[in-house]
Design a protein around this motif. Structure first.
Motif, short mmCIF file in Angstrom:
data_model
loop_
_atom_site.label_atom_id
_atom_site.label_comp_id
_atom_site.label_asym_id
_atom_site.label_seq_id
_atom_site.Cartn_x
_atom_site.Cartn_y
_atom_site.Cartn_z
N MET A 278 0.81 -1.21 0.00
CA MET A 278 0.00 0.00 0.00
C MET A 278 0.85 1.27 0.00
O MET A 278 0.31 2.37 -0.08
N LEU B 103 -0.17 3.25 -2.79
CA LEU B 103 -1.62 3.49 -2.92
C LEU B 103 -1.94 4.81 -3.62
O LEU B 103 -2.86 4.89 -4.43
N ARG C 7 -7.37 2.43 -4.43
CA ARG C 7 -7.86 3.47 -3.49
C ARG C 7 -9.34 3.28 -3.20
O ARG C 7 -9.80 3.43 -2.09
N PHE D 4 -9.70 0.47 -0.84
CA PHE D 4 -9.28 0.90 0.50
C PHE D 4 -10.45 1.62 1.19
O PHE D 4 -10.83 1.29 2.32
#
Ligand SMILES: Nc1ncnc2c1ncn2[C@@H]1O[C@H](COP(=O)(O)OP(=O)(O)OP(=O)(O)O)[C@@H](O)[C@H]1O
Ligand SMILES: [Mg+2]
Length: 386
Positions: A140, A143, A151, A154
């Protein structure tokens, strides 16, 4: 030895602690069999590269819905060299109420099977009622630099911690989107069928965007306060549908999405993609002090922003649901300067979360000595460290 002062400090907080107190792994990646017998305190796993630390965190991540912290295919988790049908069995406790969770791959079904207190669950979604997990992994670190899909995932995972329905909305939306793309590719101009699929995409799609927008807003408020040496972060869910929700009510946004999908049929048939919808949305993070987008910040600053977001989420869950999530922090500590390391440990302590922290260097965790439990991992064996 348990540090009673810490236990008292942690349990004095408003939020109950969610913790894994026992876990058994069978044919799980490098582990033929492994046993964790611990308690509710944070867990520190140290050991050399390739020892099995991340695999242990991945096992914990399967106690929540989804594909785990490596986004793995079920078959890849089977122990190579003979192991099949991997399994993770754990006792998880929230507010002192233990729940037995079993999960794994079973040759009879292509899905991950889940048992809760010995009874088969209808799907992984059932886990969301008991376990919420937030993680940070070395992958990550990119990211903010890579594509928007990671993203979105997430942000969606953060939403699962508050709203278990979000996962089923996403799968209904994606299912309808794939079905529509298949029809368009076949050149089937079945208006009734396409319209029905677009109706599903419009209603679910707007609900997905609304949930992301709302979560981003709450995170933004939590992150604007800052946390010690961690940067204050500006956060927004961005995209067409999110913009429409800024301009007007959800029903108007649904009408607009339905209309735009209908208009883009021939374009989508040609490109093989779906031009508009929440599958194109993004999650934008800003470093507020520097007034810079996260992707323009240094590697260390990006990591600090991400930690700030994850800690803000844990604080929100503790405040709003009364239970802080499990935190899986893979190789996070090694990249922090001493001030941020201490602030992270302090926040873990204040929140009363069971954080699982990994690293190769035991010394970096010395400040946690009195209130964490320490384990070493070597050659695919987990041992309690004195
Ligand atoms: N399906 C599998 N079967 C057997 N071994 C596997 C499987 N998947 C991964 N491994 C092995 O498990 C070992 C431990 O991996 P893991 O990522 O947990 O190490 P780690 O302790 O986190 O190391 P690092 O400090 O480098 O991050 C690796 O050698 C990896 O090749
Ligand atoms: Mg690792």
């Amino acid at each position: 030895m348990r540090d009673t002062a810490f236990v008292e400090a942690a349990t004095a907080g408003a939020a109950a602690r969610l913790s894994v107190n026992r876990m058994r792994l069978t044919n799980f990646r490098c582990y033929t069999a492994a046993a964790f017998d611990g308690d509710e305190r944070p867990v520190v796993l140290t050991g050399p590269n390739g020892a099995g630390k991340t695999n242990m965190l991945e096992a914990v991540s399967f106690l929540a819905p989804g594909r785990g912290l490596r986004q793995a295919r079920l078959i890849d988790v089977d122990r190579r060299d003979g192991g099949t049908e991997w399994a993770v069995a754990a006792t998880v406790a929230a507010a002192g109420n233990p729940v037995e969770i079993g999960t794994g791959r079973d040759n009879t079904t292509p899905r991950r099977v889940v048992r809760i207190n010995g009874a088969p669950a209808s799907g992984q979604g059932a886990l969301a009622e008991y376990v919420s997990i937030v993680w940070l992994t070395p992958q990550m670190d990119r990211l903010f630099l890579d594509g928007a899909s990671a993203r979105r995932r997430f942000l969606d995972r953060l939403i699962f911690g508050f709203d278990a329905e979000h996962a089923s909305r996403i799968s209904a939306y994606e299912h309808a989107m794939r079905e529509r793309a298949r029809l368009l590719k076949l050149g089937r101009q079945d208006d009734t069928w396409l319209s029905a699929l677009e109706e599903t995409m419009a209603s679910r799609g707007v609900a997905i965007a609304a949930a992301r927008r709302e979560m981003a807003g709450r995170l933004a408020r939590a992150c604007a306060e800052g946390l010690g040496p961690f940067p204050r972060a500006g956060i927004a869910a961005t995209g067409h549908v999110e913009d429409w929700l800024d301009d007007g009510p959800a029903l108007a946004a649904e009408d607009r999405l339905r209309q735009r999908l209908a208009e883009s049929r021939s374009e989508d048939a040609e490109t093989g993609r779906t031009a508009i919808g929440p599958h194109r949305s993004d999650f934008a993070v800003r470093h507020l002090e520097k007034d810079m987008l996260a992707e323009q910040c240094s590697t260390g600053e990006q990591k600090a922003l991400l930690i700030a977001v994850v800690l803000a989420d844990a604080r929100l869950q503790a405040a709003e649901r009364g239970v802080a999530p499990l935190l899986l922090l893979d190789e996070v500590v090694a990249h922090l300067d001493a001030g941020k390391r201490r602030a992270l440990f302090e926040e873990v302590r204040t929140l009363g979360v069971q954080a699982w922290l990994t690293g190769t260097d035991r010394l970096l965790f010395d400040d946690l000595e009195s209130y964490a439990q320490f384990y070493t991992v070597a050659d695919a064996t987990l041992r309690h460290a004195a």
